[in-house]
Design a protein around this motif. Structure first.
Motif, short mmCIF file in Angstrom:
data_model
loop_
_atom_site.label_atom_id
_atom_site.label_comp_id
_atom_site.label_asym_id
_atom_site.label_seq_id
_atom_site.Cartn_x
_atom_site.Cartn_y
_atom_site.Cartn_z
N ASN A 237 -4.31 3.58 2.01
CA ASN A 237 -4.13 2.20 2.10
C ASN A 237 -4.38 1.32 0.72
O ASN A 237 -4.34 0.11 0.49
N SER B 293 0.83 -1.23 0.06
CA SER B 293 -0.01 -0.02 0.02
C SER B 293 0.62 1.34 0.07
O SER B 293 2.06 1.03 0.37
N TYR C 32 0.80 3.62 2.23
CA TYR C 32 1.17 3.88 3.26
C TYR C 32 2.53 2.77 3.74
O TYR C 32 3.53 3.53 4.35
#
Lengths: 293, 284, 257
Positions: C148, C106, C108
């Protein structure tokens, strides 16, 4: 490099040697357990002896009938597998479109994933009776049926290796041939097959090696008579099925027990040589085309 | 002249077409016969019950469970060895003698006949280590048998991870082991999984290696520990067909076992092949 | 060289020779790279500019059978010294590659990776650093709602800015750009160039580029390399308008390259 990194590297290296350890272990085991049999009968009379009567008194340990059975069945199998396997590879590679390929390649691979016991079972209950009727034999469980079933089992091996060999033939060969006015068949026959020839021959060698090591199939369909076959319809007992069938009855540590390991040794050496030949040809083939080995 | 060569081409292509059709027909007829004969054996008791009346009635539950144990055991043996070998070959070793030796061993191990693995297991695990005929001995033997397959699937998966991801990780200050554990292995996981699944199919169907190391003719109960011997589907087929006392009844039970095995193997291999094709498309 | 005296040298190459096997790829390179400036390395393919760049964070360590001679000083410390921890060095010297190379994770997770491998467990601290770096890389507004999502779902230009942001998280002092716009469209390229100019107030930046206009647009200093030699080095404006070496002039006017 930090110490912890070095520890990882060395641990991984040790683990990576496990394959070598197992291979060496196999060789050692076959020698240690097999040699006593040779010392009883002598190497030559063991390998070239014509009678295998391990349980009679006195027992006879000559494995020529078993070796010849293995060869008859394997060569017979390749007579089926080579044309069909290579033909299928050529079809998949040259004629099938993308969609057909997406469907055919997995199917051939699935055929290769079916366990040998299932082929053996299928051969025993379906094919052997058929062969018996068709050729009017006393039993359908014979070298011919074994070769037929093993041939089917070798198709995926031959096909996928041949297909690999075809797929690395440079596109430029084909284009050059088309540019000279050759049609697809001529290009295939005169340019691509010769170019892929040695690659395809690895398929054949590996096919034989694989077939010779098959156990359950021959155990169920070749009949099991330990005699040098005098016809393709004779019941035979190849090396693998001898080991599988007789190990249960052989007393641990007895000559019969050691003799079965010695058969394993002979089998191992034959397949090892075949595999080495295939590896050597394959390596030269890839070098010839300028690929990494 | 032109017409002649076109006719040759037609004929040649037709011959190749026949080859592939034969291959497909064989597969088709095998599946057809086993399915049509085997399905009649299927019932709840067939899957869960133990064999009864000297294997002419009851079920094959212990054989199914035994096969599952052997498969799990062999994966536990082969997976760590296989993945670590592949990591070493891809990530650590420069092209040198060590790599060539390991590669040669893997290739040749892959070519060893399965019955020879059985001999090895018998001599080493059953006799030398004194594990007796047991799930443990069988799992170790099968594990070594499927090891080369796991190695090459993992190798292919790891080598296909783009070098740029490794560089990105190093450039952020990761160590080699961090890069392998957090970037390379997760990216290679689908490929490794494919290898595991193919290994499952192989281990489930192999008979010769367990003949002398794990399999037993008949078990009244389910295996209780890894030191128990066990029934197994492929061996059970063999037993029914060679040592059976009531061939006609037992043939049908064997059909049932063959069908379970066939479904299992085709399903897992099908999944593996599908996963691999999807994976190849992803990396192009 | 009028105003050089006021500037601090951050990276100093001192007679660097570099070999791939027996092939010499860099020939006695001497170069000063100034703090908070953008230095461009230009030259035809195979001139050694990427090789030189990759020495500065020792990515060449990954190439077996390569060998380096001479000194490369980062803040007066030779980075080839035995006691230099290459992991520490790479945290100090960030790198952005030719092709965007986000991890298949992801957005993040990509951003947090640099801290994760450092052993940072503090979620709040990580969040702060991640958000701050995304803002610095001018990516925050575009992606703040989908942290995400897989980083692979971003466009090429966004992926490259994510890679820039990802390297900011570990707080480097020097950032190496290896042809960062080679695979991007003109609009994305423009955004990256603006970002580079924006970032030089915090970092020392070295960029390898094929594109002479790009060098002219973003850099304060330019080095022209040819066949492993450093031919000419100077303030970008000077090098582009009054090149001292004939080869530089020929390259800039498109006679070869």
């Amino acid at each position: 490099m930090k110490i912890s990194e070095k520890i990882y590297k060395n641990t991984f290296m040790v683990v990576a040697f496990s394959s070598l350890v197992f291979l060496t272990g196999i060789v050692l085991v076959l020698f240690i357990e097999g040699l006593p049999a040779f010392s009883v009968t002598g190497v030559l009379s063991f390998i070239f002896g014509k009678s295998w009567y391990p349980t009679s008194t006195p027992p006879e340990f000559g494995i020529m009938p078993l070796i010849s059975a293995s060869f008859v069945v394997s060569v017979g199998a390749m007579l089926f597998a080579i044309p069909i396997g290579i033909g299928s590879a050529l079809y998949i590679h040259e004629i099938a479109g993308e969609k057909q390929k997406m469907f055919l390649k997995p199917i051939i691979e699935l055929l290769g994933a079916i366990p040998s016991i299932i082929f053996g079972f299928f051969g025993m209950v379906i094919v052997a009776p058929l062969v018996q009727k068709l050729f009017n034999l006393s039993t359908g469980q014979c070298a011919f049926t074994g070769a037929l079933i093993l041939g089917v089992m070798a198709i995926p091996v031959v096909c996928s290796i041949a297909e690999d060999a075809l797929s690395v033939v440079p596109r430029s060969f084909r284009e050059a041939s088309f540019a000279l006015g050759a049609n697809r068949w001529q290009t295939l026959w005169k340019v691509i097959i010769p170019a892929a020839g040695s690659g395809i021959s690895t398929a054949i060698v590996l096919g034989i090696s694989r077939v010779m090591g098959e156990t359950m199939t021959v155990l169920l369909v070749t009949g099991g008579a330990a005699q040098i076959p005098n016809s393709i319809f004779s019941p035979v007992r190849p090396m693998t099925s001898t080991i599988a069938a007789e190990m249960g009855e052989a007393a641990v540590g007895g000559t019969h027990f050691h003799a079965l390991f010695a058969i394993g040794l002979v089998l191992f050496v034959i397949t090892l040589i075949l595999n080495m030949i295939a590896e050597y040809i394959g390596r030269k083939y890839r070098l010839k085309l300028g690929l990494d080995v | 002249m032109i017409i002649k060569s076109i006719n040759t081409q037609r004929l040649g292509f037709a011959a190749l077409f026949v080859c592939i059709i034969i291959a497909l027909l064989v597969l088709g007829s095998l599946i057809y016969f086993i399915f049509s004969n085997g399905i009649s054996s299927f019932s709840w008791t067939f899957f869960t019950d133990i064999p009864r009346k000297s294997m002419t009635a009851g079920g094959v539950g212990p054989a199914i469970i035994g096969t599952i144990y052997l498969v799990i055991g062999s994966i536990i043996v082969a997976l760590p060895l296989g993945v670590i070998t592949a990591i070493y070959l891809c990530e650590y070793s420069p092209k040198n003698l060590i790599v060539n030796i390991i590669r040669l061993s893997v290739n040749n191990l892959a070519g060893v006949p399965s019955v020879v693995f059985g001999l090895f297991g018998l001599a080493v695990f059953v006799k030398l280590f004194n594990f007796h005929v047991s799930i443990l001995s069988g799992s170790l033997t099968l594990g070594i048998l499927i090891l080369p397959g796991i190695i090459s699937a993992s190798y292919e998966a790891i080598i296909a991870v783009p070098q740029s991801l490794r560089e990105a990780s190093y450039a952020l200050g990761a160590t080699q082991i961090q890069t392998i554990g957090r970037i390379v292995l997760p990216a290679a996981l689908p490929g490794i999984l494919t290898g595991i699944i193919l290994g499952v199919g192989r281990a489930a169907g192999e008979t010769a290696p367990i003949l002398f190391t794990a399999a037993t003719f008949y078990a009244r109960t389910y295996p209780t520990s890894i030191m128990s011997d066990t029934m197994a589907l492929p061996y059970h087929i063999y037993v029914l067909m060679t040592e059976g006392t009531h061939p006609e009844v037992q043939k049908m039970i064997a059909y049932g076992c063959a069908l379970i095995l066939l479904i299992l193997v085709l399903a897992v291999s099908g999944i593996a092949i599908y996963l691999r094709q999807r994976q190849r498309r992803k990396y192009g | 060289m009028d105003n050089n005296l006021k500037e601090t040298v951050r990276v100093k190459a001192d007679n660097i020779n570099f070999f791939y096997g027996s092939k010499k790829a860099l020939n006695g390179i001497n170069m000063d790279i100034y703090a908070n400036k953008v230095t461009a390395l230009i030259g035809p393919s195979g001139c050694g500019k990427s090789t030189f760049l990759r020495l500065i964070n020792r990515m060449n360590d990954l190439v077996t059978s390569s060998r380096v001679e001479g000194q490369l000083l980062l803040d007066n410390k030779n980075i080839f010294d035995k006691d230099v921890d290459v992991v520490e060095l790479r945290r100090k010297v960030g790198m952005v590659f030719q092709k965007p190379n986000p991890f298949p994770k992801s957005i993040y997770e990509n951003m947090a990776y640099g801290l994760e491998i450092k052993g940072v467990k503090d979620k709040k601290f990580t969040d702060e650093k991640v958000f701050e770096s995304l803002k610095k890389a001018a990516l925050w507004d575009e992606i703040k709602d989908r942290l995400n999502d897989s980083a692979l779902r971003l466009s090429g230009g966004q992926q490259q800015r994510l890679c820039i942001a990802r390297c900011l998280v570990v707080e480097p002092e020097v950032i190496l750009f290896d042809e960062p716009c080679a695979s991007l469209d003109p609009i994305s390229t423009r955004k990256i160039e603006e970002l580079i100019i924006e970032l030089k107030q915090f970092y020392t930046i070295i960029i390898v580029t094929h594109n002479m206009q790009q060098a002219a647009r973003v850099s304060d200093y330019t080095a022209f390399m040819y066949l492993g030699d450093l031919i000419e080095f100077g303030p970008t404006e000077k090098l582009f308008t009054v090149p001292k070496d004939k080869r530089t002039e020929e390259y800039l006017t498109g006679k070869f390259g």
